[in-house]
Write a protein that holds these residues in place. Structure first.
Motif, PDB file in Angstrom:
ATOM      1  N   THR A  84      -1.461  10.460   7.129  1.00 52.40           N
ATOM      2  CA  THR A  84      -0.613   9.293   6.902  1.00 52.40           C
ATOM      3  C   THR A  84      -0.146   8.680   8.214  1.00 52.40           C
ATOM      4  O   THR A  84      -0.042   7.454   8.335  1.00 52.40           O
ATOM      5  N   ARG A 101       2.109   5.330  -2.468  1.00 52.38           N
ATOM      6  CA  ARG A 101       1.392   6.456  -1.867  1.00 52.38           C
ATOM      7  C   ARG A 101       2.313   7.637  -1.594  1.00 52.38           C
ATOM      8  O   ARG A 101       3.516   7.480  -1.395  1.00 52.38           O
ATOM      9  N   HIS A 153      -4.992  10.393   3.394  1.00 44.33           N
ATOM     10  CA  HIS A 153      -5.425   9.173   2.726  1.00 44.33           C
ATOM     11  C   HIS A 153      -6.853   8.832   3.151  1.00 44.33           C
ATOM     12  O   HIS A 153      -7.314   9.200   4.238  1.00 44.33           O
ATOM     13  N   ASP A 186      -3.592  10.770  -3.898  1.00 43.01           N
ATOM     14  CA  ASP A 186      -2.549  10.385  -2.944  1.00 43.01           C
ATOM     15  C   ASP A 186      -1.643   9.279  -3.476  1.00 43.01           C
ATOM     16  O   ASP A 186      -0.886   8.687  -2.722  1.00 43.01           O
ATOM     17  N   THR A 187      -1.716   8.978  -4.782  1.00 41.12           N
ATOM     18  CA  THR A 187      -0.838   7.969  -5.379  1.00 41.12           C
ATOM     19  C   THR A 187       0.129   8.642  -6.346  1.00 41.12           C
ATOM     20  O   THR A 187      -0.244   9.569  -7.075  1.00 41.12           O
ATOM     21  N   TYR A 217       0.824  -1.200   0.000  1.00 42.11           N
ATOM     22  CA  TYR A 217       0.000   0.000   0.000  1.00 42.11           C
ATOM     23  C   TYR A 217       0.867   1.263   0.000  1.00 42.11           C
ATOM     24  O   TYR A 217       0.678   2.173  -0.815  1.00 42.11           O
TER      25      TYR A 217
END
Length: 583
Positions: A189, A130, A136, A317-318, A126
């Motif tokens: 985060t 990110r 997130h 957020d990627t 994950y």
């Protein structure tokens, strides 16, 4: 009897952590007079501390979790008391010897806790894609309460905890039909880092008795190769009639020469405005498959236009702007709203897809691998497919990583023919617990599609690219295969999903990553977002789209046969189930 664990009283849920292979918990419980209303299981590999007791186990994994909903507080307290007495003395009360047989196979009995609420999350995977300094999204599924007052109180409590942790609640939804109560949140985060480290004491929301699950956002994408210019498209007949196939996917590049005039886009959420043309990857790929199939096969395009209802959009957020569900959307609510738009109409608008008989969902949630408890996404699809009488086709999910140990990439690459294929299949079998169905693939009423390691490209593996089956037909090494709900066999069927390769080289690797290889294939050849370009992809997503394309064709066949009967959408959907083995 409780219909679902989701509607249980959270104060009555016990988790049994097992030591041995599958135990018939319900049978043992009934013999000792303890009523257990629901049972589910998960599994783990044997460890140095906990081993299988059987010398010839039916299942190579240890059953690690059995979730039991006790009938009442008395049964809950009684079972915990008996377990604690057994742990301290190794004895049970007279007449409860069957319970001793059960306890022998257990490591612990405990109330539902933080580790259960997080399910199976690969935190390393994950965080790999990110951006740390961005907030997130997090979905929190609450225990569904029948009382409106109880639901309000539980939502207020969890909302307060989220805000105390520096986050905020973006949306909420309650769906009585499937016993669902969820919150979509935006969190820092740092909160996810604390969860990943197992520091549950620092995150109060994960310790709340009102919380059933916490899920992070994600999307299991197909594997894609390089982009190349598409050859000129020969003149083909234009589609006619109303769409019967709807894709719930990303926004397609509808003006692409391969798609122009063949796609109808219904985008009430204006997801088109959230992406550049180059970011319209997944929707363009899947729409291309629905219209043309594998372009290497040179088949005629779909006779009818394809309706696309976008539900995926690039995530802020990627790093690679991966297409995921919108950050403020809860999946069950989004699915229900979409089906109402199609078949009932909404906001005073007429239905946009009354003729739709097949719905394709080529998406999967890597944060929700199937563990015998149906996800809220799967439960919602099951209810919608029954309510509206449509065939829903879903992809099984993709797993691009494979641990080969005790073999290595060099030893498998050195094998040839069937020996290499068998070695790959054995590695897949050893890792089956980590390669489970991804939500909503466990859906009972849907048709779940897996991928075959095959396509219509003539391109062989070149250079350091190694074909894991050495050219032989095989299940795709990125496709999950195994049990579904109540140990049913999943996926329901499989078709070409495109070939993948792994990098061989001279340095042995215990774990490999399957990739696309070049602009020439192999893989399923599809339109790419940039005008006049194509690429090759692989995975269960294009496999599901291929089956949906065939189902749409079968729709017209059935309609022509029953032209004088006037059959309903529900009857057409049932007919396709009857012939699905021929697709």
């Amino acid at each position: 009897m409780a219909e679902s664990i989701h509607v249980a009283d959270p104060q009555l849920v016990l988790v049994f952590e097992g030591l041995d292979e599958q135990i018939d918990l319900s049978a043992v419980a009934s013999r000792i007079g303890i009523e257990i209303l629901f049972e589910a299981e998960d599994a783990m590999e044997p460890t140095a501390e906990f081993q299988l007791l059987s010398q010839q186990p039916r299942n190579p994994f240890i059953t690690s979790c059995l979730h039991a909903v006790c009938a009442d507080q008395r049964a809950f307290d009684n079972l915990l008391s008996l377990w604690r007495a057994w742990r301290s003395s190794g004895e049970v009360a007279h007449g409860l010897s069957p319970l001793r047989d059960l306890f022998t196979h257990l490591r612990d009995i405990r109330p539902w806790g933080p580790q259960d609420r997080l399910r199976s999350i690969d935190w390393d995977e994950y965080f790999a894609g990110r951006i740390d300094d961005r907030p997130h999204t997090l979905e929190i599924e609450l225990w569904y309460r029948h009382s409106q007052t109880a639901r309000q109180l539980s939502q207020q409590e969890v909302t307060t905890l989220v805000r105390e942790a520096g986050g905020d609640v973006l949306s909420s939804a309650i769906i009585d039909q499937i016993g669902y109560h969820g919150l979509k949140c935006m969190v820092p985060t740092q909160l996810l880092r604390l969860l990943a480290s197992g520091n549950y004491d620092a995150v109060r929301v994960v310790r709340s008795a009102n919380v059933m699950y916490l899920r992070i956002a994600g999307q299991a994408l197909p594997i894609a190769g390089e982009i190349t210019a598409a050859p000129d498209v020969l003149a083909r007949a234009e589609p006619s009639g109303e769409p019967v196939l709807c894709l719930l996917d990303g926004v397609p590049a509808a003006n692409h020469p391969l798609l122009s005039g063949r796609v109808v886009v219904h985008d009430p959420d204006d997801l088109t405005s959230r992406a550049t043309v180059d970011e319209l990857r997944h929707g363009t790929w899947m729409t291309s498959v629905a219209v043309w199939g594998d372009r290497s096969a040179d088949e005629p395009p779909a006779n009818r236009p394809v309706l696309v209802r976008p539900v995926l959009t690039p995530a802020d957020d990627t790093a690679d702007r991966v297409e995921e569900l919108p950050s403020d959307a809860l999946v069950p609510d989004l699915m229900w709203r979409t089906f109402r738009e199609l078949f009932d109409g909404s906001d005073g608008q007429a239905p946009v897809g009354e003729g739709i008989a097949v719905v394709n969902i080529s998406a999967g949630d890597p944060a929700s691998p199937f563990d015998t408890i149906l996800s809220s996404w799967a439960r919602m699809i099951d209810w919608l497919s029954y309510e509206y009488g449509v065939l829903v086709i879903v992809s099984a999910g993709n797993h691009p990583h494979l641990n080969l140990a005790p073999a290595t990439s060099v030893t498998i690459a050195a094998l040839e023919g069937d020996e290499r294929r068998i070695a790959t299949l054995e590695a897949l079998h050893r890792q089956q617990h980590d390669r489970r169905l991804l939500a909503p693939a466990e859906s009972v009423n849907s048709l779940t599609v897996g991928a075959v390691h095959q396509d219509r490209s003539d391109e062989p593996a070149r250079g350091y690219g190694v074909d894991p089956s050495d050219g032989l037909r095989c299940i795709s090494p990125i496709s999950p295969i195994g049990r579904g709900y109540r140990r049913s066999i999943k996926p329901d069927l499989a078709t070409d999903g495109g070939r993948v390769v792994f990098r061989g080289g001279v340095v042995p690797q215990d774990a490999i990553v399957f990739t696309g290889r070049s602009a020439n294939g192999p893989g399923i050849r599809v339109a790419a977002p940039a005008h006049g370009t194509e690429t090759f992809i692989a995975g269960t997503s294009p496999a599901a789209a291929l089956i949906s394309r065939r189902a749409a064709r079968l729709h017209d066949v059935i309609e022509s046969i029953a032209v004088s009967e006037g059959i309903s959408r529900r009857q057409r959907g049932s007919s396709r189930f009857l012939v699905r083995g021929k697709t």
